[in-house]
Enzyme design. Structure first.
Site, PDB file in Angstrom:
ATOM      1  N   GLU A   6      -3.309   4.917  -2.662  1.00  0.00           N
ATOM      2  CA  GLU A   6      -4.288   5.823  -2.063  1.00  0.00           C
ATOM      3  C   GLU A   6      -3.829   7.226  -2.441  1.00  0.00           C
ATOM      4  O   GLU A   6      -2.892   7.770  -1.863  1.00  0.00           O
ATOM      5  CB  GLU A   6      -4.352   5.640  -0.553  1.00  0.00           C
ATOM      6  CG  GLU A   6      -5.029   4.345  -0.134  1.00  0.00           C
ATOM      7  CD  GLU A   6      -5.439   4.364   1.325  1.00  0.00           C
ATOM      8  OE1 GLU A   6      -5.383   5.456   1.935  1.00  0.00           O
ATOM      9  OE2 GLU A   6      -5.818   3.305   1.848  1.00  0.00           O
ATOM     10  N   GLU A   8       0.834  -1.201   0.000  1.00  0.00           N
ATOM     11  CA  GLU A   8       0.000   0.000   0.000  1.00  0.00           C
ATOM     12  C   GLU A   8       0.866   1.247   0.000  1.00  0.00           C
ATOM     13  O   GLU A   8       1.861   1.330   0.730  1.00  0.00           O
ATOM     14  CB  GLU A   8      -0.920  -0.008   1.225  1.00  0.00           C
ATOM     15  CG  GLU A   8      -1.941   1.096   1.213  1.00  0.00           C
ATOM     16  CD  GLU A   8      -2.969   0.963   2.326  1.00  0.00           C
ATOM     17  OE1 GLU A   8      -3.977   1.691   2.292  1.00  0.00           O
ATOM     18  OE2 GLU A   8      -2.753   0.139   3.249  1.00  0.00           O
ATOM     19  N   ASP A  49       0.358   5.376   0.335  1.00  0.00           N
ATOM     20  CA  ASP A  49      -0.546   6.473   0.705  1.00  0.00           C
ATOM     21  C   ASP A  49       0.144   7.777   0.315  1.00  0.00           C
ATOM     22  O   ASP A  49       1.093   8.204   0.978  1.00  0.00           O
ATOM     23  CB  ASP A  49      -0.781   6.412   2.220  1.00  0.00           C
ATOM     24  CG  ASP A  49      -2.084   7.043   2.634  1.00  0.00           C
ATOM     25  OD1 ASP A  49      -2.663   7.767   1.822  1.00  0.00           O
ATOM     26  OD2 ASP A  49      -2.509   6.819   3.786  1.00  0.00           O
TER      27      ASP A  49
END
Length: 638
Positions: free
Chosen positions: A231, A182, A184
């Site tokens: 994200e 992930e 961000d």
């Protein structure tokens, strides 16, 4: 080495031995009668100390003369006890050639006691089936047919509030076989995007450094595809920089177009996508240009479940200085830790009650970044019916752990069917600010592919994750069981029923070898070990049993106790063996553990080589067990 020094050594080796017996071994080894052990004398003393009477007894059970196992005797052992079946004859020859230390024994096809012990302590005698170590599964199925080793907030190496962000988080995750990381991303200074946990005090790192680390380490452990779960919180200008870094740094590794010759009805396979990096995120279409970014979707879903009902039913009141009370609506995103930064900008006398505007600016997705999303378009989940009617195989939804648990309980069979054609990602609650983990097993039971873990936090949950992905060369992809890949499946993880057949698992916990001390700073401290066997699977199968403890012996404790389990759905079961140091005053201390899938477990007399809390080898620490499974004749009931 004098006898006094030998006694101190025994304490260091975690064994408390009767003084008379220890002195008897010492005198037997002291052939020079000098009162000390030197050279070969100490070797003989150590050999007598490490004798395995339980293995000697087993050896003599199958050996006609007690000195060796003939080829036929060894074949009998492999068939009767180790359940090796028809391959036992060929395997016996291979194992004798591999583990018999004497050349004459190899020529005569016999196995000595030393060779027999060597075999039992080897990978061939391990509880983990060696045929499951290499890449052995079919890798040509669509991506959604696999469990995918996944990480949550990969950049964090500490907690979610004030922890350090580091490229080291990506390096560690990729090295341990993680295939979904992930990222961000937020606007940074000097036009350079940064990576950190937004609205917190976590440190910040340049996005380009993250991409460089991913490019360097993506395929060191596994050749199979890496998914970047983006994200995106950036402005249009910095999104252009994101695209530049992804394309320039990753080059040909980055998948930018659909594969040629692929069916337009299913996702490509891990084999099709070898050494490719895929972007997962929002994608522009005529209808979706104004949708909010996935990060807001995740936070909103989580907030809805964790706080919205409570806040709406009990409106909070703000009265900073005893003035007239005013009703305020708290922002659902309060479950994300915004307080510190906002209060620094606009102090409020009652922290925790914050006013937010009802509307926020629409996010504008850069077309160039949208174009990099090829197969993994992030979409909002509304219902399983809505997904079937409006979504496509290349679209994927994210679920908070709370939402996913609720769906499994209410419509587990529909969730299973959903996951046969579309990818699902589950992520930890925003309330886990300490970077703790949930139990991933309940989401795997429903066929969820990307169950994201806080990989920086060691413990039971990460043991399960490492245990599942230990097989198939640790490539980060494990094929789901048949009934979780069948679009017509009626399997409900909360209510498993026939045609599944229950299995009985009988484990005799025999002995332990060279268990480490819990606290190395206490020279005189000797452990009182016990063994706990835990099973994780569907809810009725999740259970644990343990042996009694052995007092003051971590060197060669003997239990000889039998534990029995009944398992409804063995295809989903994970076994975890934990060794603990009994403490009557407080919680038992962790010594070591080993976790593996049921499907990779070997029957017979097996050694289990223990791992530390961080998953590192504790060699030569092990436990010796006998494993037996039997099919229960009647149909399994819910």
């Amino acid at each position: 080495m004098s006898f006094g020094e030998v006694q101190r050594l025994l304490h260091l080796m975690n064994v408390e031995m009767d003084q008379e017996y220890a002195f008897q071994l010492f005198q037997t080894a002291d052939t020079s009668q000098s009162g000390t052990l030197e050279g070969e004398e100490f070797v003989e003393f150590y050999k007598s100390l490490t004798q395995r009477p339980e293995v000697q007894e087993l050896f003599e059970k199958f050996s006609s003369d007690g000195q060796k196992l003939t080829l036929l005797e060894f074949v009998d052992f492999l068939q009767e006890e180790q359940k090796e079946g028809e391959q036992a004859s060929d395997l016996a020859l291979e194992l004798i050639d591999r583990y018999e230390p004497s050349e004459s024994g190899k020529l005569r096809h016999v196995l000595s006691m030393d060779g027999f012990l060597g075999y039992l302590c080897s990978k061939d005698g391990d509880i983990f089936n060696p045929t499951c170590y290499p890449l052995y599964q079919d890798m040509t199925q669509p991506l959604n047919q696999y469990y995918i080793n996944s990480s949550h907030n990969t950049y964090l190496v500490g907690d979610q509030l004030c922890g350090q962000s580091s490229v080291e988080g990506y390096i560690r995750a990729l090295k341990r076989g993680c295939r979904c990381v992930e990222v961000d991303i937020w606007d940074g200074p000097s036009g350079e995007p940064i990576v950190y946990h937004g609205h917190t005090l976590t440190s910040r790192i340049p996005f380009k450094d993250v991409v460089a680390a991913i490019g360097q380490y993506a395929f060191q452990t596994s050749d199979y595809p890496v998914i970047l779960s983006l994200e995106n919180h950036c402005s249009r200008e910095q999104q252009e920089i994101i695209v530049h870094h992804l394309t320039e740094i990753l080059g040909d590794q980055l998948l930018t177009t659909a594969l040629d010759g692929q069916l337009l009805t299913q996702l490509p396979s891990p084999e099709d996508l070898r050494r490719k990096i895929l972007v997962k995120g929002k994608k522009l279409t005529a209808e979706e240009e104004e949708e909010e970014p996935e990060a807001d979707l995740e936070a909103g879903q989580e907030a809805e479940l964790d706080l919205e009902a409570q806040l709406e039913s009990e409106p909070q009141e703000l009265s900073p200085r005893g003035e007239d009370k005013k009703k305020v609506v708290m922002c659902p995103l309060l479950c994300r830790p915004l307080c510190c930064q906002i209060m620094a900008q606009a102090p409020i006398s009652r922290p925790g009650l914050l006013l937010f505007p009802k509307q926020k600016p629409k996010a504008i997705l850069c077309p160039a970044l949208s174009a990099l999303v090829v197969y993994l378009k992030a979409v909002t989940f509304y219902s399983f019916t809505h997904s079937r009617e409006h979504y496509h195989f290349y679209e994927t939804s994210s679920f908070s752990e709370t939402k996913a648990k609720s769906l499994i309980k209410e419509a587990g069979d529909e969730f299973v069917q959903h996951n046969t054609w579309q990818l699902s990602r589950v992520y930890p609650s925003g309330l886990r600010t300490d970077s703790s983990n949930y139990n991933p097993q309940e989401f795997w039971n429903a066929g969820c592919q990307m169950v994201a873990m806080n990989m920086q936090t060691a413990g039971l949950e990460m043991d399960l994750c490492d245990g599942l992905f230990r097989e198939n060369a640790g490539c980060g992809y494990v094929l789901k069981p048949d009934f979780l890949r069948d679009a017509q499946s009626s399997f409900h993880p909360e209510r498993p029923i026939s045609p599944f057949k229950a299995q009985t698992l009988i484990i005799q916990v025999i002995s332990g070898q060279q268990l480490p001390k819990v606290d190395n700073t206490k020279e005189q401290s000797i452990v009182d070990p016990l063994v706990r066997v835990e099973i994780f699977g569907v809810r009725p199968d999740t259970t644990r049993q343990e042996t009694s403890y052995v007092e003051n012996n971590g060197f060669n404790p003997y239990w000889g106790q039998t534990l029995c389990f009944r398992v409804l759905v063995p295809e989903l079961a994970l076994l975890r063996f934990v060794v603990k140091d009994y403490d009557w005053k407080s919680r038992n201390d962790f010594i070591g553990q080993y976790t593996l899938p049921w499907s990779c477990m070997q029957q017979g007399y097996r050694h289990i080589h223990l791992l530390s809390k961080d998953g590192l080898s504790l060699h030569p620490a092990s436990i010796f067990v006998h494993i037996c499974t039997k099919e229960v004749l009647e149909e399994a009931e819910s």
